[in-house]
Design a protein around this motif. Structure first.
Motif, PDB file in Angstrom:
ATOM      1  N   LEU A  13       0.943  -1.177  -0.033  1.00  0.00           N
ATOM      2  CA  LEU A  13       0.160  -0.043   0.115  1.00  0.00           C
ATOM      3  C   LEU A  13       0.936   1.298   0.010  1.00  0.00           C
ATOM      4  O   LEU A  13       0.420   2.152  -0.533  1.00  0.00           O
ATOM      5  N   ALA A  18     -10.421  -3.321   5.138  1.00  0.00           N
ATOM      6  CA  ALA A  18      -9.944  -2.045   5.086  1.00  0.00           C
ATOM      7  C   ALA A  18      -8.775  -1.717   5.870  1.00  0.00           C
ATOM      8  O   ALA A  18      -8.803  -2.189   6.858  1.00  0.00           O
ATOM      9  N   THR A  21      -5.203   7.798   4.408  1.00  0.00           N
ATOM     10  CA  THR A  21      -5.890   7.095   3.277  1.00  0.00           C
ATOM     11  C   THR A  21      -6.360   5.974   4.093  1.00  0.00           C
ATOM     12  O   THR A  21      -5.671   5.341   4.889  1.00  0.00           O
ATOM     13  N   VAL A  22      -7.462   5.355   3.466  1.00  0.00           N
ATOM     14  CA  VAL A  22      -7.862   3.967   3.789  1.00  0.00           C
ATOM     15  C   VAL A  22      -7.993   3.125   2.351  1.00  0.00           C
ATOM     16  O   VAL A  22      -8.678   3.674   1.517  1.00  0.00           O
ATOM     17  N   SER A  23      -7.230   1.936   2.203  1.00  0.00           N
ATOM     18  CA  SER A  23      -7.621   1.166   1.163  1.00  0.00           C
ATOM     19  C   SER A  23      -8.313   0.151   1.294  1.00  0.00           C
ATOM     20  O   SER A  23      -8.357  -0.592   2.288  1.00  0.00           O
ATOM     21  N   ILE A  74      -9.408  -3.313   0.166  1.00  0.00           N
ATOM     22  CA  ILE A  74      -9.029  -4.602  -0.662  1.00  0.00           C
ATOM     23  C   ILE A  74     -10.071  -5.754  -0.653  1.00  0.00           C
ATOM     24  O   ILE A  74     -10.715  -5.975   0.142  1.00  0.00           O
ATOM     25  N   ILE A 115      -7.123  -3.853  -4.692  1.00  0.00           N
ATOM     26  CA  ILE A 115      -7.651  -2.547  -4.368  1.00  0.00           C
ATOM     27  C   ILE A 115      -8.896  -2.168  -4.829  1.00  0.00           C
ATOM     28  O   ILE A 115      -8.717  -1.718  -6.106  1.00  0.00           O
ATOM     29  N   TYR A 174     -10.859   0.351  -3.776  1.00  0.00           N
ATOM     30  CA  TYR A 174     -11.034   1.951  -3.896  1.00  0.00           C
ATOM     31  C   TYR A 174     -10.240   2.276  -2.783  1.00  0.00           C
ATOM     32  O   TYR A 174      -9.889   1.799  -1.822  1.00  0.00           O
ATOM     33  N   THR A 175      -9.800   3.671  -2.848  1.00  0.00           N
ATOM     34  CA  THR A 175      -9.202   4.205  -1.593  1.00  0.00           C
ATOM     35  C   THR A 175      -9.897   5.513  -1.037  1.00  0.00           C
ATOM     36  O   THR A 175     -10.418   6.394  -1.819  1.00  0.00           O
ATOM     37  N   VAL A 229     -10.066   8.941   0.567  1.00  0.00           N
ATOM     38  CA  VAL A 229      -9.161   9.966   0.816  1.00  0.00           C
ATOM     39  C   VAL A 229      -9.465  11.002   1.848  1.00  0.00           C
ATOM     40  O   VAL A 229     -10.684  11.604   1.329  1.00  0.00           O
ATOM     41  N   GLY A 256     -17.100   3.938  -1.827  1.00  0.00           N
ATOM     42  CA  GLY A 256     -16.011   4.775  -1.274  1.00  0.00           C
ATOM     43  C   GLY A 256     -16.399   6.299  -1.055  1.00  0.00           C
ATOM     44  O   GLY A 256     -15.366   7.094  -0.774  1.00  0.00           O
TER      45      GLY A 256
END
Length: 441
Positions: free
Chosen positions: A245, A263, A270-272, A274, A281, A283-284, A286, A321
């Motif tokens: 990441l 998560a 940020t939080v990815s 998966i 991934i 989405y992320t 932000v 997201g």
């Protein structure tokens, strides 16, 4: 007067001005109200921990401001503020009988029943900050991870359980496998699986220090930490997959209720999210760029909650997201704006995270400095000080404040929980004192 630099902090958890009847009335009103759109604002410091009840309608958060807050998620309102601990609330957990658990820098774990003014039970035994909590699949045992190098198992029915010893350094996370065995991760870069009796069964060393764990319903273990890589292991320690990441360390993990998504929150803000099956991934998330310390899912998997350095609990649509409500929140007023250009105000800026200058500016990790000069040390009635400070005979004057920062808090006020910091420049100490004389009147 100094910004805290670690995961640690300080204070007690007492439900503020709310009787059981009043609490139940407010709870009923909250649950009957319509959906909320705003982020959850109430903490006076970074939000260190999050947990959501099984019905998805309540959450509990723990903060560096030494408080835990119970929220009604349908309305976005704080139902109660809990104060008991003499340190940051580093971990929280929801117990199956409707109670909450909170754990702190002070080494204690408090068990709470909603509407009661004090913890129903306090668990003591750790010799360092407690930073992780987990509840066993059968709901009978609470596990804790601490910086004393141990994890502990606490039977919720009472009595004592095993102490899990073996890590070389801080134990930063704890979880349970579906069969009830405990899993721990530590600063020594190891993931350890323990037998039901508390004996070490599996020990796998990963490439970097670990700060967080999560366990899926199928027994897959996710671990992450300093090298910003999430690794998926089986119960015997074999690495099955990994997701890089980077660049910031991963400091919180949470699996979706069905175990299909993970998560991963990072120090970079940020939080990815998966997908476990493909390790892609999806989405992320932000946010404002500050560390995200905690993350939790609502039980139906529809929503993610994150807690971070901006003192907010933020809410996100887990399908897309997208933020729920406005992503950008108005920044608190800059209390130092009126002192722009003053050297003393610039010196004090490092202290703003822990101390307010006015009594109405809200809770922080440290006591307000309003009315500081002429006040005896450890004398504010609404702040819980260490016993060592209460025994001291110091009155805050320009001379004593200057001396505090000349020699450092550890020498001048032994037993303080204030992080060690000195101001070597006599000119800067004088500027700070002059600023405080004006700003704290």
């Amino acid at each position: 007067m100094v910004r805290r630099l670690s995961l640690r902090a300080a204070m007690p958890l007492r439900i503020l001005n709310i009787s059981i009847a009043a609490f139940l009335a407010s709870l009923s009103a909250a649950l009957l109200a319509g959906p909320a759109s705003a982020q959850l604002r109430g903490h006076g410091g970074p939000v260190r921990a999050l947990a959501v009840t099984g019905d998805g309608r309540l959450a509990i958060s723990g903060g560096f401001d030494q408080a835990a807050i119970v929220w009604g998620l349908d309305t976005g309102t704080a139902l109660s503020v809990l104060r008991f601990h003499e340190g940051a609330v580093n971990a929280v957990a929801v117990l199956p009988d409707g109670r909450f658990a909170s754990a702190s820098e002070d080494g204690r774990i408090a068990l709470w029943r909603l509407g009661l003014p004090e913890p129903e039970r306090v668990l003591e035994g750790h010799a360092g900050p407690v930073v992780g909590l987990a509840v066993s699949p059968d709901g009978q045992t609470l596990a804790s991870a601490a910086w004393d190098g141990t994890a502990r198992l606490w039977p919720l029915a009472g009595g004592s359980g095993p102490v899990l010893e073996g890590h070389k350094g801080n134990v930063n996370a704890v979880a349970f496998l579906p069969d009830g065995r405990a899993v721990t991760a530590g600063a020594d870069a190891t993931v350890r699986v323990w037998s039901a009796a508390g004996e070490p069964a599996t020990n796998v060393t990963l490439p970097s220090a670990l700060s967080t764990l999560a366990v899926a319903p199928d027994g897959t273990i996710a671990a992450a930490g300093a090298d910003a890589t999430v690794r998926f292991l089986d119960a015997v320690g074999e690495i099955r997959a990994s997701v890089e990441l980077g660049p910031a360390p991963v400091i919180a993990l949470a699996l979706s209720p069905d175990g299909t998504r993970l998560a991963a929150a990072g120090a970079g803000g940020t939080v990815s999210v998966i997908e476990r099956q493909t390790t892609k991934i999806l989405y992320t998330l932000v946010g404002p760029g500050l560390p995200v310390w905690s993350v939790a899912w609502r039980p139906d998997g529809s929503e993610l909650l994150t807690g971070g350095g901006d003192r907010l609990v933020r809410r996100w649509d887990a399908a897309t997201g997208a933020p729920i409500g406005p992503l950008a929140m108005p920044r608190p007023a800059d209390t130092l704006a009126a002192f722009h250009g003053e050297r003393g105000a610039e010196v004090f800026r490092a202290c703003v995270a822990c101390h307010s200058l006015k009594p109405d500016e809200g809770p922080r990790a440290g006591p307000t400095l309003a009315g500081l000069f002429g006040r005896r040390i450890a004398s504010l009635p609404d702040y819980r000080y260490s016993d060592a400070l209460k025994r001291m005979d110091i009155v805050w004057t320009p001379e004593t404040v200057a001396r505090l920062f000349e020699v450092g808090p550890a020498r001048y006020t032994p037993g303080t929980r204030m992080p060690e910091q000195t101001i070597n420049s006599a000119e800067d100490r004088d500027a700070l004192v002059r600023f405080l004389e004006k700003a704290t009147r």
